[in-house]
Design a protein around this motif. Structure first.
Motif, mmCIF file in Angstrom:
data_model
loop_
_atom_site.group_PDB
_atom_site.id
_atom_site.type_symbol
_atom_site.label_atom_id
_atom_site.label_comp_id
_atom_site.label_asym_id
_atom_site.label_seq_id
_atom_site.Cartn_x
_atom_site.Cartn_y
_atom_site.Cartn_z
ATOM 1 N N ASP A 79 -28.554 -5.696 8.159
ATOM 2 C CA ASP A 79 -28.114 -6.975 8.480
ATOM 3 C C ASP A 79 -27.940 -7.972 7.098
ATOM 4 O O ASP A 79 -29.017 -8.256 6.535
ATOM 5 C CB ASP A 79 -29.316 -7.592 9.627
ATOM 6 C CG ASP A 79 -28.786 -8.955 10.006
ATOM 7 O OD1 ASP A 79 -27.909 -9.604 9.490
ATOM 8 O OD2 ASP A 79 -29.565 -9.511 10.776
ATOM 9 N N PRO A 80 -26.810 -8.408 7.193
ATOM 10 C CA PRO A 80 -26.503 -8.933 5.573
ATOM 11 C C PRO A 80 -27.248 -10.277 5.586
ATOM 12 O O PRO A 80 -27.671 -10.789 4.767
ATOM 13 C CB PRO A 80 -25.263 -8.977 5.511
ATOM 14 C CG PRO A 80 -24.525 -8.610 6.769
ATOM 15 C CD PRO A 80 -25.616 -7.963 7.385
ATOM 16 N N ALA A 81 -27.596 -10.896 6.779
ATOM 17 C CA ALA A 81 -27.926 -12.183 6.923
ATOM 18 C C ALA A 81 -29.528 -12.186 6.592
ATOM 19 O O ALA A 81 -30.204 -13.282 6.178
ATOM 20 C CB ALA A 81 -27.915 -12.856 8.309
ATOM 21 N N ARG A 82 -30.188 -11.044 6.463
ATOM 22 C CA ARG A 82 -31.575 -11.077 6.299
ATOM 23 C C ARG A 82 -32.001 -10.470 4.704
ATOM 24 O O ARG A 82 -33.031 -10.091 4.650
ATOM 25 C CB ARG A 82 -32.306 -9.993 7.421
ATOM 26 C CG ARG A 82 -32.111 -10.470 8.660
ATOM 27 C CD ARG A 82 -32.795 -9.228 9.595
ATOM 28 N NE ARG A 82 -34.124 -9.181 9.459
ATOM 29 C CZ ARG A 82 -34.987 -8.412 9.944
ATOM 30 N NH1 ARG A 82 -34.322 -7.355 11.036
ATOM 31 N NH2 ARG A 82 -36.236 -8.497 10.013
ATOM 32 N N THR A 84 -31.734 -11.424 1.150
ATOM 33 C CA THR A 84 -31.487 -12.988 0.742
ATOM 34 C C THR A 84 -30.604 -13.002 -0.498
ATOM 35 O O THR A 84 -30.045 -13.907 -0.754
ATOM 36 C CB THR A 84 -32.968 -13.564 0.277
ATOM 37 O OG1 THR A 84 -33.530 -12.534 -0.456
ATOM 38 C CG2 THR A 84 -33.844 -13.745 1.569
ATOM 39 N N TYR A 258 -36.990 -4.879 5.309
ATOM 40 C CA TYR A 258 -36.179 -5.918 4.748
ATOM 41 C C TYR A 258 -37.026 -6.679 3.821
ATOM 42 O O TYR A 258 -36.607 -7.280 2.396
ATOM 43 C CB TYR A 258 -35.618 -7.083 5.809
ATOM 44 C CG TYR A 258 -34.539 -6.370 6.592
ATOM 45 C CD1 TYR A 258 -33.191 -6.365 5.756
ATOM 46 C CD2 TYR A 258 -34.874 -5.832 7.758
ATOM 47 C CE1 TYR A 258 -32.216 -6.281 6.726
ATOM 48 C CE2 TYR A 258 -33.438 -5.372 8.519
ATOM 49 C CZ TYR A 258 -32.438 -5.510 7.859
ATOM 50 O OH TYR A 258 -31.157 -5.044 8.711
#
Length: 332
Positions: A79-82, A84, A258
């Motif tokens: 998940d690229p949103a996770r 940073t 992550y």
């Protein structure tokens, strides 16, 4: 395979040597311990273990292996949103549909290194390492060592025969490289399996010349060995990079996976990576933080010469190279 048990909520399948906490210190700071590590010696060994059912949460393949993991259905997208620092990864490391496509981000490149000629500066003249043909020079019979890694030896052979892009190799180029490797095999005293073994071969005086990753330099320098690293041979040098995949059906905590990746990409991890392994971070901001270190300039900076980047190539071609390398090592 070696295992080191620690935080049971995350199992990392990784190269031997990469279990050092300084590489992911913010994870340790947050969770109080390192992940549990299972360690391997080479990419093909790791893939075969996972394809046979071994369970872990994340693994650390080098770039040319990722298509095999995808084709086998062993991994799922991140998940690229996770992540940073995803936007801080230098674009060249994600420039492949194998890594990022409409299905998601399948691979997080984290570290890179170079492969070039390591040599004894007291016994090998500088003019001899000005060309990769030193590996087929009869004067060095029994004095060279090559990695027991099909990817690295084929990168060398392609460069030595004038190829800098292994994603578009013709049958004629493959044959020329194979013939060159057979000639180089005649000079090989031993094939090294890891940098520690390579360093021992050189420090003991068994060999004077190696096709080498740059991480052997700090090992030999600590031993006072007169090591040079020639990345400006006229035919060029090679670069490689590695990173993490998110394994399907991992037994641990996805949140910690992550945290682990974010710790690896943290700017504060850059010096630890350089000190421990000798590699550079793919995070451009992290690399900038250590750019003045002479080890970066010697082993990781741009050379201006030809470079074969070990980016993903055709899996069938890679299998062909692997099979041919086994024949060459056996003397056929």
């Amino acid at each position: 395979m070696t295992a080191f048990a620690a935080d049971k909520n995350l199992t990392v399948f990784d190269w031997a040597g990469f279990e050092e906490p300084v590489l992911f210190q913010s994870y340790v700071d947050k969770h109080g311990d390192s992940p549990t590590f299972a360690l391997y010696g080479d990419d093909d060994e790791a893939y075969q273990k996972l394809a046979s059912g071994f369970k872990a949460d994340v693994a650390h393949p080098c770039s040319q292996m990722v298509s095999k993991y995808r084709d086998k259905g062993l991994i799922e997208p991140w998940d690229p949103a996770r992540i940073t620092a995803l936007a801080d990864i230098a674009p060249r490391f994600l420039n492949s549909p194998v890594f990022k496509d409409d299905g998601g981000v399948w691979y997080i490149p984290t570290d890179f290194g170079s492969a070039a000629i390591a040599y004894n500066t007291q016994s090998v003249p500088a003019e001899d390492v000005a060309t990769l043909q030193i590996f087929v020079n009869p004067a060095y019979q029994g004095r060279t060592t090559l990695p027991d890694s099909a990817d690295d030896v084929w990168a060398l052979a392609y460069l030595a025969t004038g190829v800098t892009d292994w994603t578009q190799v013709t049958d004629e180029q493959f044959k020329a490289a194979a013939d060159w490797l057979r000639a180089a095999h005649k000079n090989v005293a031993a094939y090294w399996a890891d940098p520690a073994e390579e360093a021992q071969l050189m420090a003991s005086g068994t060999v004077d010349v190696a096709w080498s990753w740059n991480d052997v330099l700090p090992i030999l320098q600590k031993e006072g060995y007169p090591v040079g690293f020639q990345r400006a041979a006229k035919e060029g040098s090679s670069t490689f990079f590695c990173g993490f995949v998110n394994l399907k059906d991992g037994p641990g905590d996805e949140n910690r996976a992550y945290d682990f990746i974010n710790a690896w990409l943290d700017v504060g991890s850059a010096k630890g990576l350089l000190d421990t392994i000798g590699y550079g971070p793919t995070n451009a901001k992290a690399l900038a933080s250590i750019a003045d270190d002479p080890r970066v300039k010697a082993g990781l900076s741009e050379t201006g010469g030809p470079v074969l980047s070990q980016t993903p190539n055709d899996p069938a071609q890679r299998e062909r190279q692997l099979a041919e390398f086994e024949k060459i090592k056996a003397g056929f």
